[in-house]
Scaffold this motif. Sequence first.
Motif, short mmCIF file in Angstrom:
data_model
loop_
_atom_site.label_atom_id
_atom_site.label_comp_id
_atom_site.label_asym_id
_atom_site.label_seq_id
_atom_site.Cartn_x
_atom_site.Cartn_y
_atom_site.Cartn_z
N GLN A 186 0.97 -1.47 0.26
CA GLN A 186 0.28 -0.19 0.03
C GLN A 186 0.99 1.44 -0.13
N THR A 187 0.00 1.81 0.18
CA THR A 187 0.86 4.09 -0.42
C THR A 187 0.95 4.13 1.43
N LEU A 188 1.22 5.06 1.57
CA LEU A 188 1.62 5.80 2.82
C LEU A 188 0.06 6.46 3.84
N VAL A 189 -0.89 6.61 2.04
CA VAL A 189 -2.20 7.39 2.35
C VAL A 189 -3.16 5.64 3.27
N GLU A 190 -3.18 4.99 2.33
CA GLU A 190 -3.46 3.78 2.54
C GLU A 190 -3.55 2.80 3.54
N LEU A 191 -2.00 2.50 4.37
CA LEU A 191 -2.16 2.53 5.53
C LEU A 191 -2.86 2.85 6.36
N ASP A 192 -2.74 1.42 7.47
CA ASP A 192 -4.23 1.59 7.91
C ASP A 192 -2.72 1.86 9.95
N PRO A 193 -3.51 3.59 10.29
CA PRO A 193 -2.73 3.99 11.59
C PRO A 193 -2.75 3.03 12.26
N LEU A 199 3.30 6.63 11.55
CA LEU A 199 2.66 6.72 10.65
C LEU A 199 2.65 8.47 9.54
N PRO A 200 2.21 9.54 10.25
CA PRO A 200 1.89 10.49 9.86
C PRO A 200 3.64 11.51 10.52
N ALA A 201 4.37 11.11 10.56
CA ALA A 201 6.07 11.75 11.00
C ALA A 201 6.13 10.89 9.42
N ALA A 202 5.96 9.94 9.27
CA ALA A 202 6.28 9.19 7.91
C ALA A 202 5.81 10.42 6.43
N LYS A 203 4.91 10.15 6.91
CA LYS A 203 3.90 11.30 5.31
C LYS A 203 4.66 12.20 5.72
N GLU A 204 4.29 13.06 6.77
CA GLU A 204 5.72 14.86 6.51
C GLU A 204 6.73 14.32 6.02
N ASN A 205 7.88 13.30 6.44
CA ASN A 205 8.63 13.66 5.48
C ASN A 205 8.57 13.31 4.21
N ALA A 206 8.05 12.62 4.10
CA ALA A 206 7.38 12.08 2.57
C ALA A 206 7.23 12.97 1.14
N GLU A 207 6.11 14.32 2.08
CA GLU A 207 5.96 15.34 1.59
C GLU A 207 7.27 16.01 2.03
#
Length: 226
Positions: A186-193, A199-207
């Motif tokens: 899955q993508t970061l958006v699709e992963l179940d927190p 997960l939020p920190a990973a998304k922020e890093n990716a952004e």
Amino acid sequence: MPVISIANPKGGAGKSTTALVLGTTLAAHDATVTLLDCDPNRPIAGWARGGSSTAMKVLGDVGESGIVSAIDAERAARQFVLVDLEGTASRMVSRAIMRSDLVLIPMQASAVDAAQAARAVGLVQEEEQVVGRAIPFRVLFTRTSSAIPTRNEKMIIDELREAGIPVLTTHLNERAAYKSMFTYGQTLVELDPSLVNGLPAAKENAERLSGEIIELVSTLNRKAAA
């Protein structure tokens, strides 16, 4: 449209993770993205069979003889073409670099990785001589701590910059979520927190990483057009 190759002759430097995180993050913002999985182990092609709903297109059957035509075809149709290259200096790697608008060189903050990253820089410079144009590249530090940089990390970054080797400001930090992308397909958006820590920190890093890449590509395009 820009072709971004992810290259390092050393295995385990984070090439596939970088490609997957960057590609899926761009696609989540409605960019049209094709990712060419040229790693012999086809990790991203395997990920793509996990059922993700991302609009990112993955090509995992591109060989040495077809790499140039595949890149050119996707460049004409998509906003971003990412090429995850094998961990060796090969003819396929050479051909992809020649077609690239930007080469990302992932590396961990170690002396061994620094030596291999220098080899990757050398490969880019060799291809520049062949094609007769500059091929922009940037070193990307991977698997770093999001907290305090280590002394070793600071030292290697300083040495690279003193040698005139450009380094991205954003690092791809060590995050469980990036491994979970491969685990769950899955993508970061699709992963179940509830199943994935941080997960939020990973998304922020990716952004932040995708934002820096977009700005860099835009700057390079403006310079090329001037």
